[in-house]
Scaffold this active site. Structure first.
Site, mmCIF file in Angstrom:
data_model
loop_
_atom_site.group_PDB
_atom_site.id
_atom_site.type_symbol
_atom_site.label_atom_id
_atom_site.label_comp_id
_atom_site.label_asym_id
_atom_site.label_seq_id
_atom_site.Cartn_x
_atom_site.Cartn_y
_atom_site.Cartn_z
ATOM 1 N N ALA A 117 -2.661 2.339 15.843
ATOM 2 C CA ALA A 117 -1.999 3.428 15.105
ATOM 3 C C ALA A 117 -1.366 2.893 13.818
ATOM 4 O O ALA A 117 -0.456 3.491 13.273
ATOM 5 C CB ALA A 117 -0.955 4.099 15.996
ATOM 6 N N LYS A 123 0.816 -1.221 0.000
ATOM 7 C CA LYS A 123 0.000 0.000 0.000
ATOM 8 C C LYS A 123 0.855 1.279 0.000
ATOM 9 O O LYS A 123 0.388 2.333 -0.417
ATOM 10 C CB LYS A 123 -0.944 0.007 1.206
ATOM 11 C CG LYS A 123 -2.093 -1.003 1.073
ATOM 12 C CD LYS A 123 -3.071 -0.866 2.220
ATOM 13 C CE LYS A 123 -4.141 -1.927 2.167
ATOM 14 N NZ LYS A 123 -5.171 -1.772 3.194
HETATM 15 P P1 NAP Z 1 -1.128 -2.789 11.265
HETATM 16 O O1 NAP Z 1 -0.837 -1.632 10.379
HETATM 17 O O2 NAP Z 1 -0.172 -3.919 11.335
HETATM 18 O O3 NAP Z 1 -1.356 -2.202 12.759
HETATM 19 C C1 NAP Z 1 -1.594 -3.093 13.820
HETATM 20 C C2 NAP Z 1 -2.052 -2.312 15.047
HETATM 21 O O4 NAP Z 1 -2.494 -3.276 16.000
HETATM 22 C C3 NAP Z 1 -0.948 -1.507 15.726
HETATM 23 O O5 NAP Z 1 -1.526 -0.346 16.266
HETATM 24 C C4 NAP Z 1 -0.464 -2.456 16.833
HETATM 25 O O6 NAP Z 1 0.097 -1.792 17.938
HETATM 26 C C5 NAP Z 1 -1.784 -3.071 17.242
HETATM 27 N N1 NAP Z 1 -1.681 -4.364 17.888
HETATM 28 C C6 NAP Z 1 -1.298 -5.542 17.332
HETATM 29 N N2 NAP Z 1 -1.400 -6.538 18.224
HETATM 30 C C7 NAP Z 1 -1.869 -5.987 19.371
HETATM 31 C C8 NAP Z 1 -2.185 -6.509 20.665
HETATM 32 N N3 NAP Z 1 -2.062 -7.807 20.933
HETATM 33 N N4 NAP Z 1 -2.652 -5.652 21.602
HETATM 34 C C9 NAP Z 1 -2.801 -4.351 21.328
HETATM 35 N N5 NAP Z 1 -2.503 -3.784 20.129
HETATM 36 C C10 NAP Z 1 -2.047 -4.604 19.166
HETATM 37 O O7 NAP Z 1 -2.552 -3.438 10.896
HETATM 38 P P2 NAP Z 1 -3.786 -2.736 10.147
HETATM 39 O O8 NAP Z 1 -3.646 -2.892 8.691
HETATM 40 O O9 NAP Z 1 -3.974 -1.374 10.716
HETATM 41 O O10 NAP Z 1 -4.986 -3.683 10.600
HETATM 42 C C11 NAP Z 1 -5.485 -3.617 11.905
HETATM 43 C C12 NAP Z 1 -6.785 -4.415 12.004
HETATM 44 O O11 NAP Z 1 -7.783 -3.838 11.175
HETATM 45 C C13 NAP Z 1 -6.617 -5.844 11.523
HETATM 46 O O12 NAP Z 1 -7.306 -6.680 12.401
HETATM 47 C C14 NAP Z 1 -7.257 -5.862 10.150
HETATM 48 O O13 NAP Z 1 -7.832 -7.119 9.875
HETATM 49 C C15 NAP Z 1 -8.340 -4.808 10.302
HETATM 50 N N6 NAP Z 1 -8.686 -4.142 9.034
HETATM 51 C C16 NAP Z 1 -9.966 -4.248 8.587
HETATM 52 C C17 NAP Z 1 -10.340 -3.621 7.421
HETATM 53 C C18 NAP Z 1 -11.762 -3.754 6.945
HETATM 54 O O14 NAP Z 1 -12.021 -3.497 5.771
HETATM 55 N N7 NAP Z 1 -12.689 -4.105 7.794
HETATM 56 C C19 NAP Z 1 -9.398 -2.874 6.683
HETATM 57 C C20 NAP Z 1 -8.101 -2.781 7.175
HETATM 58 C C21 NAP Z 1 -7.740 -3.421 8.352
HETATM 59 P P3 NAP Z 1 1.677 -1.392 17.957
HETATM 60 O O15 NAP Z 1 1.786 -0.175 17.107
HETATM 61 O O16 NAP Z 1 1.969 -1.151 19.379
HETATM 62 O O17 NAP Z 1 2.404 -2.569 17.376
#
Ligand code: NAP
Length: 472
Positions: free
Chosen positions: A134, A73
């Site tokens: 974040a 992305k």
């Molecule tokens: P990402 O960029 O990898 O960010 C992951 C985030 O989760 C970071 O803020 C991380 O914190 C936090 N995190 C991970 N494990 C954790 C834990 N055990 N406890 C607390 N915080 C934790 O991922 P992303 O792309 O933003 O995706 C995040 C979520 O959104 C995923 O579950 C994904 O499936 C979902 N999502 C859904 C859609 C949709 O269309 N519905 C679209 C995009 C994403 P740190 O910064 O401290 O590591």
């Protein structure tokens, strides 16, 4: 499915991996619904170095548009002719739209989230918002808040520095917004009386379904509305806690759907109708449940319609309905009221557990199980229910229960005076367990049993004998 001919337009997805994507289900369903001569396919781009060639090749092949998923992305941005300013500020592009000489990049995640919330009737700008996380999804949510006109925002993240960096980036584009970054450990201290919480972390994502990023009761007491970006599972522990404290919450399936629909509209220049969006949502939902489970298990409070909806499901699918309460009566030779009188509620629950155990051992397929109203109360039973099939909660309010049950004298737990109070107390006590058990929640207060059955079939993809026959 669209007939492919010389005029068929091609769209697709680039990413690594792409095998488990739901995007073809969204776009091909919408194309079918709108009658567009368009086909959508995934393209597995195995290395970051291949991204420029993939984008150039797509342009040369007259591809109308592409979605971009992890991990490209950001990497795709230098390959684009133009980038939408919000996508640039977010720092991630997930949609490429063909223009003269190349592609223009957009981020439809933030628009998808906005539409998903608005589809639930949420007026976003009226709320103080808390974003948890974040990463990429949180960035989209933050900029969505800015665009929607939110005045006060808190960003909570495990790594607080990332929350601070995101706050600064949002502030540059939306200087009037009041933004605070806090570590997750301070979730209980958010400076709002009530809020809309947007859960954007990976905590709770399958298979880590017993994780939640926040546990603070003080936080959940303030969560009036909540959106969890996770859609697998649909019922996360985070959402269960929101409901436990009286809030309302939705899972991320709407965001997934609408980010796709936004992209489709950018490619075709046409607005996707509500009906076409609904159809795509049902296909998505059935993809999520398909293959997982071969049976349906109906759970819900007394009066929620487990038996009548079960009968409608049996009629529509040609599958047998198995009523657990009836089976207990058959096996024990006693009416339910008699079992409660002679063995107490504990004795009845033991019989329920033994029956569920036996049903799991039988390993039957294509059965609709209707269960007793209190079966979800024991963790052991919830485990058996999940093993048995896709658990569908027929959700109902206390008012509707009272309206439906009238003066029914066959419900042992509702006997005696003050029935209205009893229903309310019992429903509140059981609510969390219902949501813990459920793979899918259906509003059972609206529609006829046949309409509710149709909805369950659409959303679970449960086909059954008659339907399987029809498809041949
Ligand atoms: P990402 O960029 O990898 O960010 C992951 C985030 O989760 C970071 O803020 C991380 O914190 C936090 N995190 C991970 N494990 C954790 C834990 N055990 N406890 C607390 N915080 C934790 O991922 P992303 O792309 O933003 O995706 C995040 C979520 O959104 C995923 O579950 C994904 O499936 C979902 N999502 C859904 C859609 C949709 O269309 N519905 C679209 C995009 C994403 P740190 O910064 O401290 O590591």
């Amino acid at each position: 499915m669209t007939e492919i001919d010389g005029r068929t337009r091609l769209c697709g997805l680039i990413g690594d991996p792409v095998e488990h994507t739901f995007s073809p289900a969204i776009h091909n369903t919408v194309a079918e619904q709108t009658g567009e001569n368009l086909v959508y396919v995934p393209f597995h781009v195995k290395s970051r170095e291949d991204i420029p060639a993939a984008v150039q090749g797509a342009y040369a092949l007259n591809i109308l548009g592409l979605n971009v998923t992890v991990p490209y992305k950001q990497a795709v941005i230098p390959c684009l002719k133009e980038v939408d300013p919000v996508a640039e500020a977010i720092g991630a592009v997930n949609t490429l739209v063909r223009i003269d000489g190349g592609y223009r990049g957009y981020n439809t995640d933030y628009k998808g989230l906005r539409r998903a919330l608005e589809a639930q009737g949420v007026i976003i700008w009226k709320h103080d918002v808390v974003i948890i996380g974040a990463g990429g999804a949180a960035r989209a949510a933050g900029f969505m808040c800015g665009e929607a006109g939110v005045k006060r925002l808190v960003i909570l993240n495990r790594t607080v520095e990332k929350a601070q960096a995101l706050a600064q980036d949002i502030q540059k584009l939306f200087p009037a917004m009041e933004i605070t970054a806090l570590p997750l450990s301070q979730a209980g201290r958010i400076p709002f009386a009530k809020c809309l919480a947007i859960q954007c972390t990976k905590a709770g994502l399958f298979p880590n379904t017993e994780e939640t990023p926040v546990t603070s009761a003080l936080f959940f007491q303030k969560c009036e509305l909540a959106y969890d970006c996770i859609y697998n599972p649909e019922e996360t522990l985070f959402l269960r806690k929101v409901r436990q404290y009286g809030g309302t919450g939705w899972c991320g399936i709407g965001m997934l759907l609408y980010q796709g629909i936004e992209a489709y509209e950018l490619w075709t220049g046409k607005r996707v109708s509500k009906d076409a969006a609904e159809r795509a949502r049902n296909v998505l939902s059935s993809f999520l449940h398909a293959g997982k489970k071969k049976n349906l298990v109906l759970v819900g409070f007394m009066g929620s319609g487990k038996t009548t909806v079960g009968k409608a499901l049996a009629r529509q699918t040609g599958c047998p309905l198995f009523d657990c309460d009836e089976e207990i009566v058959k096996q024990s030779g006693k009416k339910i009221t008699e079992i409660f009188q002679t063995e107490g509620e504990g004795g009845f629950r033991r019989r329920e557990t033994a029956l569920l155990q036996e049903l799991c051992r039988r390993k039957e397929e294509g059965v609709i199980y209707s269960t007793g109203g209190g079966v979800v109360m024991s963790p052991e039973n919830r485990q058996y229910l999940k093993e048995l099939g896709t658990v569908v909660l027929l959700d109902i309010t206390a008012e509707t229960v009272i309206q439906r049950l009238g003066r029914d004298s066959t419900r042992p737990l509702l006997q005696g005076p003050d029935r209205v109070k009893k229903v309310r107390t019992l429903l509140v006590r059981r609510q969390d367990a219902y949501h813990q058990a459920a793979d899918l929640t259906i509003d059972a207060g609206k529609g006829t049993p046949d309409e509710i059955a149709e909805e369950i079939i659409k959303r679970t993809g449960f086909a059954g004998e008659k339907r399987r026959g029809q498809q041949k």
